[in-house]
Design a protein around this motif. Structure first.
Motif, mmCIF file in Angstrom:
data_model
loop_
_atom_site.group_PDB
_atom_site.id
_atom_site.type_symbol
_atom_site.label_atom_id
_atom_site.label_comp_id
_atom_site.label_asym_id
_atom_site.label_seq_id
_atom_site.Cartn_x
_atom_site.Cartn_y
_atom_site.Cartn_z
ATOM 1 N N TRP A 1 72.608 45.804 96.108
ATOM 2 C CA TRP A 1 71.732 44.665 96.429
ATOM 3 C C TRP A 1 70.399 45.155 97.003
ATOM 4 O O TRP A 1 69.330 44.713 96.589
ATOM 5 C CB TRP A 1 72.433 43.732 97.407
ATOM 6 C CG TRP A 1 71.639 42.502 97.742
ATOM 7 C CD1 TRP A 1 71.056 42.204 98.931
ATOM 8 C CD2 TRP A 1 71.335 41.405 96.872
ATOM 9 N NE1 TRP A 1 70.412 40.994 98.868
ATOM 10 C CE2 TRP A 1 70.572 40.482 97.607
ATOM 11 C CE3 TRP A 1 71.639 41.117 95.550
ATOM 12 C CZ2 TRP A 1 70.092 39.297 97.068
ATOM 13 C CZ3 TRP A 1 71.164 39.923 95.011
ATOM 14 C CH2 TRP A 1 70.405 39.041 95.773
ATOM 15 N N SER B 1 77.412 39.624 87.579
ATOM 16 C CA SER B 1 76.160 39.155 88.168
ATOM 17 C C SER B 1 75.906 39.899 89.479
ATOM 18 O O SER B 1 76.832 40.281 90.186
ATOM 19 C CB SER B 1 76.213 37.645 88.393
ATOM 20 O OG SER B 1 77.195 37.341 89.349
ATOM 21 N N LEU B 2 74.651 40.068 89.752
ATOM 22 C CA LEU B 2 74.241 40.793 90.949
ATOM 23 C C LEU B 2 74.403 39.895 92.174
ATOM 24 O O LEU B 2 73.927 38.759 92.185
ATOM 25 C CB LEU B 2 72.783 41.214 90.795
ATOM 26 C CG LEU B 2 72.246 42.227 91.766
ATOM 27 C CD1 LEU B 2 73.062 43.517 91.714
ATOM 28 C CD2 LEU B 2 70.804 42.547 91.425
ATOM 29 N N THR B 3 75.101 40.382 93.193
ATOM 30 C CA THR B 3 75.304 39.610 94.422
ATOM 31 C C THR B 3 75.117 40.530 95.619
ATOM 32 O O THR B 3 75.171 41.763 95.495
ATOM 33 C CB THR B 3 76.724 39.007 94.489
ATOM 34 O OG1 THR B 3 77.659 40.071 94.648
ATOM 35 C CG2 THR B 3 77.042 38.189 93.247
ATOM 36 N N PRO B 4 74.960 39.964 96.800
ATOM 37 C CA PRO B 4 74.831 40.779 98.006
ATOM 38 C C PRO B 4 76.155 41.385 98.476
ATOM 39 O O PRO B 4 76.212 42.020 99.526
ATOM 40 C CB PRO B 4 74.301 39.808 99.060
ATOM 41 C CG PRO B 4 74.040 38.522 98.404
ATOM 42 C CD PRO B 4 74.635 38.569 97.038
ATOM 43 N N ASP B 5 77.213 41.237 97.668
ATOM 44 C CA ASP B 5 78.521 41.766 98.075
ATOM 45 C C ASP B 5 78.533 43.288 98.185
ATOM 46 O O ASP B 5 79.288 43.853 98.961
ATOM 47 C CB ASP B 5 79.604 41.311 97.096
ATOM 48 C CG ASP B 5 79.806 39.804 97.143
ATOM 49 O OD1 ASP B 5 79.440 39.187 98.182
ATOM 50 O OD2 ASP B 5 80.306 39.250 96.153
#
Length: 168
Positions: free
Chosen positions: A11, A2-6
């Protein structure tokens, strides 16, 4: 995955893609400015018919209240402290134009030691007139907005319009 701001690069690329697809709004910002006699400042633009309130189009990434100050300085040589928001009007697409958000801010009362003269070619004239006169000089769309601004000033709270019609 899943796409995350990590991962900031991934991002930001994701956000940039979404930003590029979202609607862009035209934004106009005007000011209701009065003199001690209660008259309203109106301006006569050279690029369109009818009179208008002072102000203009907001530039890219410029806050509407900053645009009002910039326009007043550029067009009339005035520095005014805003006292709040009076109207937000969502204007539906019309003619060749997409939709727009139009703001009117409260410019308070000013007493100028001199007569106002336009500072650039976008205006041919500027003058304080009674509200009743202002309502006859401006075009229909601005007339509804100006009436709503006067009501908002009287009631002490801003109002939202959709195509000039009060919603709340």
């Amino acid at each position: 995955m899943s796409l995350t701001p990590d991962d900031p690069d991934v991002w930001n690329a994701y956000l940039a893609e979404g930003n590029a697809k979202q609607a862009r709004k035209r934004v106009a910002a005007d000011v209701l400015l009065r003199d001690s006699a209660g008259r309203v400042l109106v301006v006569n633009p050279t690029y369109k018919p009818g009179w208008d309130l002072p102000g203009g189009m907001v530039e890219a990434n410029e806050p509407p209240e900053t645009a009002v100050g910039r326009e007043l300085r550029e067009e009339l040589g005035l520095d005014v402290t805003l006292h709040g928001l009076l109207v937000v009007d969502w204007v539906a697409p019309h003619g060749p134009w997409d939709d727009q958000l139009a703001f009117i801010f409260d410019g308070g009362t000013v007493d100028l030691p001199h007569e106002l003269h336009p500072q650039d070619e976008e205006l041919s004239e500027a003058r304080f007139v009674p509200m009743e006169t202002a309502l006859t000089l401006v075009r229909e769309r601005m007339r509804r907005r100006l009436k709503a601004a006067a009501d908002a000033l009287h009631h002490g709270r801003p109002t939202y319009l959709r195509d000039g019609m009060q919603i709340w």
